[in-house]
Write a protein that holds these residues in place. Sequence first.
Motif, short mmCIF file in Angstrom:
data_model
loop_
_atom_site.label_atom_id
_atom_site.label_comp_id
_atom_site.label_asym_id
_atom_site.label_seq_id
_atom_site.Cartn_x
_atom_site.Cartn_y
_atom_site.Cartn_z
N ASN A 69 4.22 15.81 -15.61
CA ASN A 69 3.06 16.66 -16.38
C ASN A 69 2.33 17.47 -15.07
OD1 ASN A 69 1.41 18.01 -17.99
ND2 ASN A 69 0.33 16.35 -18.71
N PRO A 70 2.90 18.68 -14.92
CA PRO A 70 3.81 19.25 -15.30
C PRO A 70 5.29 18.98 -15.12
CG PRO A 70 3.01 20.60 -13.34
CD PRO A 70 2.33 19.27 -13.53
N ILE A 71 6.25 19.75 -15.84
CA ILE A 71 7.59 19.03 -15.56
C ILE A 71 8.08 19.90 -14.19
CG2 ILE A 71 9.83 19.60 -16.24
CD1 ILE A 71 8.88 19.44 -19.42
N ASN A 72 7.74 21.07 -14.19
CA ASN A 72 8.05 21.81 -12.96
C ASN A 72 7.19 21.69 -11.75
OD1 ASN A 72 9.87 23.47 -11.33
ND2 ASN A 72 8.98 25.48 -12.08
N ALA A 132 17.71 23.31 -3.00
CA ALA A 132 17.98 21.74 -3.17
C ALA A 132 18.26 21.41 -4.59
CB ALA A 132 16.86 21.06 -2.47
N ARG A 133 18.74 20.52 -4.91
CA ARG A 133 18.82 19.95 -6.49
C ARG A 133 17.73 19.37 -6.74
NH1 ARG A 133 23.90 16.50 -8.83
NH2 ARG A 133 23.16 16.61 -11.03
N THR A 134 17.37 19.43 -8.17
CA THR A 134 16.12 18.96 -8.54
C THR A 134 16.30 18.04 -9.76
OG1 THR A 134 15.31 20.93 -10.06
CG2 THR A 134 14.67 20.85 -7.60
N ILE A 135 15.50 17.01 -9.87
CA ILE A 135 15.36 16.17 -11.07
C ILE A 135 13.80 16.10 -11.25
CG2 ILE A 135 15.87 14.03 -11.88
CD1 ILE A 135 18.01 13.63 -9.86
N ASP A 136 13.39 16.33 -12.43
CA ASP A 136 12.20 16.15 -13.01
C ASP A 136 11.71 14.84 -13.44
OD1 ASP A 136 12.50 15.82 -15.96
OD2 ASP A 136 13.12 18.03 -15.86
N GLY A 137 10.49 14.61 -13.54
CA GLY A 137 9.95 13.24 -14.13
C GLY A 137 10.11 12.84 -15.24
N VAL A 138 10.45 13.67 -16.37
CA VAL A 138 10.65 13.16 -17.57
C VAL A 138 11.76 12.12 -17.93
CG1 VAL A 138 11.55 13.98 -20.06
CG2 VAL A 138 10.04 15.35 -18.73
N MET A 139 12.96 11.92 -17.29
CA MET A 139 13.85 11.10 -17.65
C MET A 139 13.46 9.58 -17.19
SD MET A 139 15.66 12.72 -19.56
CE MET A 139 16.65 11.01 -19.97
N MET A 140 12.84 9.61 -15.93
CA MET A 140 12.40 8.30 -15.41
C MET A 140 11.33 7.70 -16.54
SD MET A 140 10.23 7.16 -12.33
CE MET A 140 9.49 5.57 -12.02
N VAL A 154 9.07 14.11 -25.81
CA VAL A 154 8.26 14.65 -24.45
C VAL A 154 8.37 15.91 -24.09
CG1 VAL A 154 8.04 14.26 -21.92
CG2 VAL A 154 8.27 12.20 -23.81
N ARG A 155 9.78 16.48 -24.06
CA ARG A 155 9.99 17.88 -23.53
C ARG A 155 9.08 19.12 -24.44
NH1 ARG A 155 12.64 18.04 -18.92
NH2 ARG A 155 14.28 16.28 -18.52
N GLU A 156 9.28 18.61 -25.77
CA GLU A 156 8.59 19.53 -26.72
C GLU A 156 7.26 19.72 -26.35
OE1 GLU A 156 9.92 18.46 -30.49
OE2 GLU A 156 11.47 19.71 -30.47
N ARG A 157 6.56 18.51 -26.07
CA ARG A 157 4.96 18.29 -25.89
C ARG A 157 4.69 19.20 -24.82
NH1 ARG A 157 0.70 15.48 -27.69
NH2 ARG A 157 1.93 15.58 -29.69
#
Length: 271
Positions: A217-220, A232-240, A266-269
């Motif tokens: 929070n925030p995702i990006n 670079a390749r990115t992975i956000d914190g939502v899946m953890m 989570v992503r909708e919120r």
Amino acid sequence: MKLFGVLGDPVSHSLSPVMHNAAFRALGMDCEYHAFRVNKDNLYNAIYGAYALGFGGLNLTIPLKEKALGIVDPADPAKQIGAVNTIDFKKGITGYNTDGVGARMALTGSGIEIKGKEVLLLGAGGAARAIAFQLAKDGASVIIANRTVERAESLAGEVSRVGRSTACGLDDLKNQIQNCDILINSTAAGMSPKISETIVTSDMMHKNLVVFDIVYNPINTMLLQEAKKAGARTIDGVMMLVYQGAEAFKIWTGCTPPVDVMEKAVRERLS
């Protein structure tokens, strides 16, 4: 109705209630999950109060994970990690740690191989401890970078008992990053409301780097924005968040929750 909750200070940013309540509804379970602001001084009373009130379980977030170790009966790997993020009340007050599993699944679920990789981990707090132990056990070489070098060295020494780990400060990050495959931020840098913060900028990265920010929070986050600038390749914190929550859900209920429903909530919120 069975109650569950997350304790933290601050805790208003947590999306664990959104995620778990979506899973409870999807499975038709008579349960509710809420967030409670609790500081370190009141943690003992909060945990034992929830136990006395018949709660089904708790999660812990910043800054309570390490303090809880001396309050609960820690199971492995929480005991080894030295931090607790999940508490179950079925047989007393048992502490678990699902952060490491959550981080591993976030990486492997994105197609990232862990074994044999060089990982630079920013931070040495409760989440960092879990991630460092997990990835070292999975065969990565983990460099722990922290503002307080002594704390990073202490953690690296502990992690070295299960795998390869070294430590450094934050003054030589660019050189460290050039030799790394995966960069993970486990600090609160970039977390709402301080969304403009980042420890690493695009000029310090390379295009073959995988950048994983556990902040959701925030995702990006600013770190991920900088990583995209560098190619670079990115992975956000939502899946953890989702995977560690799913593991906690299994511990509390014995049921496998709908991960897709949790992620969507989570992503909708956040959007």
